[in-house]
Design an enzyme around this catalytic site. Structure first.
Site, PDB file in Angstrom:
ATOM      1  N   LYS A  31     -48.842-110.313  52.583  1.00 24.58           N
ATOM      2  CA  LYS A  31     -50.677-108.992  53.064  1.00 24.58           C
ATOM      3  C   LYS A  31     -50.609-108.927  51.325  1.00 24.58           C
ATOM      4  CE  LYS A  31     -50.180-109.294  57.235  1.00 24.58           C
ATOM      5  NZ  LYS A  31     -50.962-110.137  57.936  1.00 24.58           N
ATOM      6  N   ASP A  38     -53.114-125.054  64.928  1.00 25.31           N
ATOM      7  CA  ASP A  38     -51.924-124.386  63.917  1.00 25.31           C
ATOM      8  C   ASP A  38     -52.670-124.244  63.071  1.00 25.31           C
ATOM      9  OD1 ASP A  38     -50.381-122.841  62.338  1.00 25.31           O
ATOM     10  OD2 ASP A  38     -48.619-125.225  63.377  1.00 25.31           O
ATOM     11  N   SER A  88     -52.456-105.618  55.760  1.00 24.42           N
ATOM     12  CA  SER A  88     -51.835-104.460  56.465  1.00 24.42           C
ATOM     13  C   SER A  88     -51.378-103.315  55.112  1.00 24.42           C
ATOM     14  CB  SER A  88     -50.165-104.961  56.646  1.00 24.42           C
ATOM     15  OG  SER A  88     -49.245-104.309  57.028  1.00 24.42           O
ATOM     16  N   TYR A 145     -42.688-110.653  54.674  1.00 25.62           N
ATOM     17  CA  TYR A 145     -44.256-110.205  55.055  1.00 25.62           C
ATOM     18  C   TYR A 145     -45.059-109.350  54.388  1.00 25.62           C
ATOM     19  CZ  TYR A 145     -47.306-108.209  58.821  1.00 25.62           C
ATOM     20  OH  TYR A 145     -47.583-107.472  59.643  1.00 25.62           O
TER      21      TYR A 145
HETATM   22  N1  LIG Z   1     -49.326-104.934  64.907  1.00 23.04           N
HETATM   23  C1  LIG Z   1     -49.333-104.333  63.743  1.00 23.04           C
HETATM   24  O1  LIG Z   1     -48.102-103.395  64.660  1.00 23.04           O
HETATM   25  C2  LIG Z   1     -49.276-104.695  62.859  1.00 23.04           C
HETATM   26  C3  LIG Z   1     -50.410-104.202  62.243  1.00 23.04           C
HETATM   27  C4  LIG Z   1     -50.826-104.521  60.384  1.00 23.04           C
HETATM   28  C5  LIG Z   1     -51.013-105.788  60.641  1.00 23.04           C
HETATM   29  N2  LIG Z   1     -51.108-106.340  61.532  1.00 23.04           N
HETATM   30  C6  LIG Z   1     -51.580-107.747  61.417  1.00 23.04           C
HETATM   31  O2  LIG Z   1     -52.657-108.080  62.514  1.00 23.04           O
HETATM   32  C7  LIG Z   1     -52.487-109.269  62.958  1.00 23.04           C
HETATM   33  C8  LIG Z   1     -52.307-109.333  64.156  1.00 23.04           C
HETATM   34  O3  LIG Z   1     -51.195-109.160  65.004  1.00 23.04           O
HETATM   35  P1  LIG Z   1     -50.598-108.570  66.686  1.00 23.04           P
HETATM   36  O4  LIG Z   1     -49.639-107.209  66.548  1.00 23.04           O
HETATM   37  O5  LIG Z   1     -52.133-107.697  66.932  1.00 23.04           O
HETATM   38  O6  LIG Z   1     -49.716-109.466  67.017  1.00 23.04           O
HETATM   39  P2  LIG Z   1     -49.504-111.000  67.787  1.00 23.04           P
HETATM   40  O7  LIG Z   1     -48.212-111.609  68.054  1.00 23.04           O
HETATM   41  O8  LIG Z   1     -49.683-109.641  69.198  1.00 23.04           O
HETATM   42  O9  LIG Z   1     -50.899-111.565  68.115  1.00 23.04           O
HETATM   43  C9  LIG Z   1     -51.032-112.671  67.089  1.00 23.04           C
HETATM   44  C10 LIG Z   1     -51.295-114.278  67.321  1.00 23.04           C
HETATM   45  O10 LIG Z   1     -51.700-115.039  66.945  1.00 23.04           O
HETATM   46  C11 LIG Z   1     -51.164-116.115  66.921  1.00 23.04           C
HETATM   47  N3  LIG Z   1     -51.048-117.236  66.067  1.00 23.04           N
HETATM   48  C12 LIG Z   1     -48.800-117.296  65.216  1.00 23.04           C
HETATM   49  N4  LIG Z   1     -49.414-118.096  64.774  1.00 23.04           N
HETATM   50  C13 LIG Z   1     -50.499-118.932  64.827  1.00 23.04           C
HETATM   51  C14 LIG Z   1     -50.756-120.325  63.724  1.00 23.04           C
HETATM   52  N5  LIG Z   1     -49.927-120.232  63.264  1.00 23.04           N
HETATM   53  N6  LIG Z   1     -52.100-120.687  64.515  1.00 23.04           N
HETATM   54  C15 LIG Z   1     -52.823-119.621  64.742  1.00 23.04           C
HETATM   55  N7  LIG Z   1     -52.174-118.940  65.816  1.00 23.04           N
HETATM   56  C16 LIG Z   1     -50.979-118.100  65.657  1.00 23.04           C
HETATM   57  C17 LIG Z   1     -50.696-115.591  68.334  1.00 23.04           C
HETATM   58  O11 LIG Z   1     -50.385-117.112  69.110  1.00 23.04           O
HETATM   59  C18 LIG Z   1     -50.591-115.012  68.667  1.00 23.04           C
HETATM   60  O12 LIG Z   1     -51.713-114.841  69.735  1.00 23.04           O
HETATM   61  C19 LIG Z   1     -51.368-109.653  62.443  1.00 23.04           C
HETATM   62  O13 LIG Z   1     -52.285-110.963  61.017  1.00 23.04           O
HETATM   63  C20 LIG Z   1     -50.331-109.193  61.999  1.00 23.04           C
HETATM   64  O14 LIG Z   1     -50.354-109.090  60.774  1.00 23.04           O
HETATM   65  C21 LIG Z   1     -50.416-106.447  62.719  1.00 23.04           C
END
Ligand SMILES: NC(=O)c1ccc[n+]([C@@H]2O[C@H](COP(=O)([O-])OP(=O)(O)OC[C@H]3O[C@@H](n4cnc5c(N)ncnc54)[C@H](O)[C@@H]3O)[C@@H](O)[C@H]2O)c1
Length: 257
Positions: free
Chosen positions: A158, A63, A141, A154
């Protein structure tokens, strides 16, 4: 070009969405990938899949909001051999204005997105320093720099990721450590699907199309497109790049007029 042969990379949240695409691509590029995940079962499956295809991946139940856990696992990896790359990708979302964001939600998002990235850098940077350098890549982000409706907590996290990136890039220039971040607009991952299912039950397809259309390019990014940028920024070819925040946004920031 852009190979990661003989590199050791830690990818937080590396079992889903963008992190999964990064773990997969980095392993294909020759890196040994250490996946830090709260979803340990999923991480094990992903590591098995990568190893089954001839790559090298190890799953760790971590975590990122726990400094003790992050430090323990990072030190165990470093005891075996050098670490070269840290990708702070793990993140969670929250929908709300300042008024509808209760303290527990604020803290939950802060603990993963801000403290998690800090913990990763706190644990890994001493090892990068003693190895003569390395790369840190943080997942920010477009919410860091654009006012997105109802993303109070959020967006705050970021913004902090961008600021930490600049601070670390500045402080470790002399140590050969490059630090950058990526700012995606919407990427089609379980993060987005989960949000649609929770917020618009029964209207997922309609709302997906609306969200896709907010990118001037007319669609969401694919996780693999973000992973390709991550690969470049973590490769030796990007050796002149540090202290930068890279939008990958289908025109969201500068063409939405
Ligand atoms: N999807 C989007 O549109 C988007 C846009 C901008 C930024 N992001 C950023 O990209 C990153 C990944 O997003 P995603 O869309 O792939 O999300 P996702 O939910 O598909 O994957 C996130 C992963 O992080 C893991 N996770 C969550 N909390 C955790 C913790 N405390 N310790 C370890 N692992 C943990 C989850 O189990 C999951 O596997 C994030 O930081 C998100 O803010 C996503």
């Amino acid at each position: 070009m852009f190979n990661l042969n003989d590199k050791v990379a830690i990818i937080t949240g590396g079992a889903s969405g963008i992190g999964l695409a990064i773990s997969t691509l980095f392993a294909q590029a020759g890196a040994t990938v250490h996946i830090f995940e709260v979803n340990a079962d999923l991480a094990r499956q992903v590591a098995e899949d990568i190893n089954g295809k001839g790559g090298r991946a190890v799953a760790h139940a971590v975590d990122v909001s726990s400094q003790a856990q992050v430090v323990e696992v990072v030190n165990a990896i470093a005891a075996v051999g050098p670490i070269h790359i840290l990708v702070n990708n793990a993140g969670v979302s929250h929908i709300g204005t300042v008024e509808t964001t209760v303290e527990s939600d604020f803290e939950r998002v802060f603990n993963v997105n801000v403290k998690g990235a800090y913990n990763g850098m706190f644990a890994v940077i001493p090892h990068l320093k003693s190895n003569g350098g390395g790369v840190v890549l943080n997942m920010a982000s477009i919410a860091a720099t654009v006012g997105i409706p109802e993303r109070f907590a959020y967006s705050m996290t970021k913004g902090a990721v961008v600021s930490m990136t600049l601070s670390v890039a500045r402080d470790y220039l002399k140590d050969g450590i490059r630090c950058n971040c990526i700012s995606p607009a919407r990427v089609h991952t379980p993060f987005v699907d989960g949000y649609l299912a929770r917020t618009y039950p029964g209207r997922e397809a309609e709302m997906y199309a609306k969200l896709a259309a907010t990118q001037p390019i007319g669609r969401m990014a694919r996780p693999e497109e973000v992973a390709a940028l991550a690969l470049y920024l973590c490769s030796d070819e990007a050796g002149f790049i540090t202290g930068c925040d890279y939008p990958i946004d289908g025109g969201f920031v500068r063409l939405n007029n």
